[in-house]
Design an enzyme around this catalytic site. Structure first.
Site, PDB file in Angstrom:
ATOM      1  N   PRO A  45       0.835  -1.215   0.000  1.00 16.17           N
ATOM      2  CG  PRO A  45      -0.104  -1.093   2.153  1.00 16.17           C
ATOM      3  CD  PRO A  45       0.688  -1.994   1.248  1.00 16.17           C
ATOM      4  CG  ASP A  46      -0.588   4.990  -1.849  1.00 16.48           C
ATOM      5  OD1 ASP A  46      -0.935   5.540  -2.905  1.00 16.48           O
ATOM      6  OD2 ASP A  46      -1.345   4.833  -0.861  1.00 16.48           O
ATOM      7  CG  PHE A  47       3.116   6.307   2.864  1.00 16.86           C
ATOM      8  CD1 PHE A  47       4.011   6.116   1.811  1.00 16.86           C
ATOM      9  CD2 PHE A  47       3.397   5.736   4.098  1.00 16.86           C
ATOM     10  CE1 PHE A  47       5.172   5.372   1.996  1.00 16.86           C
ATOM     11  CE2 PHE A  47       4.562   5.003   4.289  1.00 16.86           C
ATOM     12  CZ  PHE A  47       5.442   4.819   3.236  1.00 16.86           C
ATOM     13  NE  ARG A  48       1.440  12.142   2.788  1.00 14.38           N
ATOM     14  CZ  ARG A  48       2.641  11.579   2.907  1.00 14.38           C
ATOM     15  NH1 ARG A  48       3.064  10.700   2.001  1.00 14.38           N
ATOM     16  NH2 ARG A  48       3.437  11.860   3.927  1.00 14.38           N
ATOM     17  CG  ASN A 119       8.941   3.595  -3.031  1.00 18.44           C
ATOM     18  OD1 ASN A 119       8.295   4.516  -2.508  1.00 18.44           O
ATOM     19  ND2 ASN A 119       8.732   3.198  -4.271  1.00 18.44           N
ATOM     20  CG  ASP A 121       9.496  -1.060  -2.108  1.00 18.05           C
ATOM     21  OD1 ASP A 121       8.444  -0.477  -2.437  1.00 18.05           O
ATOM     22  OD2 ASP A 121      10.557  -0.952  -2.768  1.00 18.05           O
ATOM     23  CG  HIS A 138      12.199   8.970   2.485  1.00 21.34           C
ATOM     24  ND1 HIS A 138      10.889   9.212   2.143  1.00 21.34           N
ATOM     25  CD2 HIS A 138      12.834  10.144   2.361  1.00 21.34           C
ATOM     26  CE1 HIS A 138      10.755  10.507   1.844  1.00 21.34           C
ATOM     27  NE2 HIS A 138      11.919  11.083   1.951  1.00 21.34           N
ATOM     28  CB  CYS A 146      20.790   0.393  19.401  1.00 21.54           C
ATOM     29  SG  CYS A 146      20.309   1.252  20.902  1.00 21.54           S
TER      30      CYS A 146
END
Ligand code: APR
Length: 282
Positions: A45-48, A119, A121, A138, A146
């Site tokens: 799924p995308d975000f928006r 992305n 992924d 991103h 950590c």
């Protein structure tokens, strides 16, 4: 014709003209900018997007607001919602789309100057795009550490925890450090990888820019299309118009499903058989 009339690079604002630009040999340094829209066809799924986007489906996690799932201060207080989501998003069981394969074809033909993706992924790598041509602006799930002492965390232990939606803690053990472990995904309030800043000037050398599957809502990535020089065509493959795309003389808008738009461009280029063959090989 007065000499201050802007001379368009493309004979018209169409994929056929973009294909001519590439076949003429004038587009040798193509930069590509991608977002979650090129992976929705892979089942991620995308975000928006209103119904199907991640942010519309996080209600079960009762977050203060959807983006909190990728917010570092929130993660530090409650990493569980992220790990519930990570189980669904973790790379390994998704297949690159036609759009990913087209970008790898550009690389094979020596035309890909740089790919900037938002992305996480890793489907760009899975599609065979050389890693030196990819900027994962991103970050990605490829590595983790950590959040307190930055000590790297082993991949196999990470995979185990993610598969059980369990929150891993620092490998140094509770007496040394009990920080939570987070994949090297760029959360809100975190800096982008230096590679993004090192490579973003490459956009200025491009002679064609392709923007695929992004709402261009998140800066500084969303500013990339503004670095394209005047007279360099910018082609948007997206469901809807975004950012400043469409406002310049050489912008081309291919609105709709990005795989469909990419297949149209491949057809204009005479690359359809090659594209389908490469995609079936994966
Ligand atoms: N074909 C074409 N466009 C599509 C498709 C498709 N199959 N599926 C979705 N889209 C479009 C949507 O209409 C939207 O414009 O892709 C865009 C996806 O936008 P977002 O969901 O906002 O994803 P993205 O732009 O990658 O988000 C940027 O936001 O949450 C942060 O860090 C996260 O990297 C992410 C950043």
């Amino acid at each position: 014709v007065s000499d201050d009339t802007p001379t368009e690079t493309l004979r018209e604002r169409s994929l056929a003209a973009v294909a001519e630009h590439i076949k003429s040999g004038k587009a040798r340094r193509i930069v590509v900018m991608t977002g979650a829209g090129i992976s929705t066809a892979a089942g991620i799924p995308d975000f928006r997007s209103p119904e199907t986007g991640l942010y519309a489906n996080l209600a079960k996690l009762n977050l203060p607001r959807p983006e909190a799932v990728f917010d570092l201060p929130f993660f530090r207080t409650n990493p569980k919602p992220f790990y519930v989501l990570a189980k669904d998003l973790y790379p390994g069981n998704f297949h690159p789309t036609v759009s990913h394969v087209f970008i790898s074809l550009l690389a094979k033909k020596g035309l890909l100057h740089q790919l900037f993706t938002q992305n996480i992924d890793c489907l760009e790598r899975a599609a065979g795009i050389p890693s030196e041509l990819i900027v994962e602006a991103h970050g990605s799930f490829a590595t983790q550490r950590c959040i307190e002492c930055r000590t790297p965390y082993p991949d196999d232990l990470m995979r185990e925890h993610v598969s059980r939606a369990q929150v891993p803690r620092c490998i140094r053990g509770p007496t040394e450090c009990d920080g939570f472990v987070k994949p090297d995904i760029v959360f809100f309030h975190e800096a982008l990888p230096t590679l993004f800043y090192d490579r973003k000037d490459l956009v200025d050398h491009a002679d064609l820019a392709l923007v695929l599957g992004t709402s261009l809502q998140v800066h500084p990535f969303a500013g990339l299309p503004e670095y394209v020089r005047e007279g360099v065509p910018r082609v948007l493959f997206n469901m809807e118009r975004v950012g400043s795309l469409g406002s310049l003389a050489d912008d081309v808008l291919e609105l709709g499903d990005c795989d469909g738009g990419i297949r149209k461009l491949a057809d204009e280029l005479g690359w359809s058989d090659e594209l389908e063959a490469e995609w079936r090989k994966l």
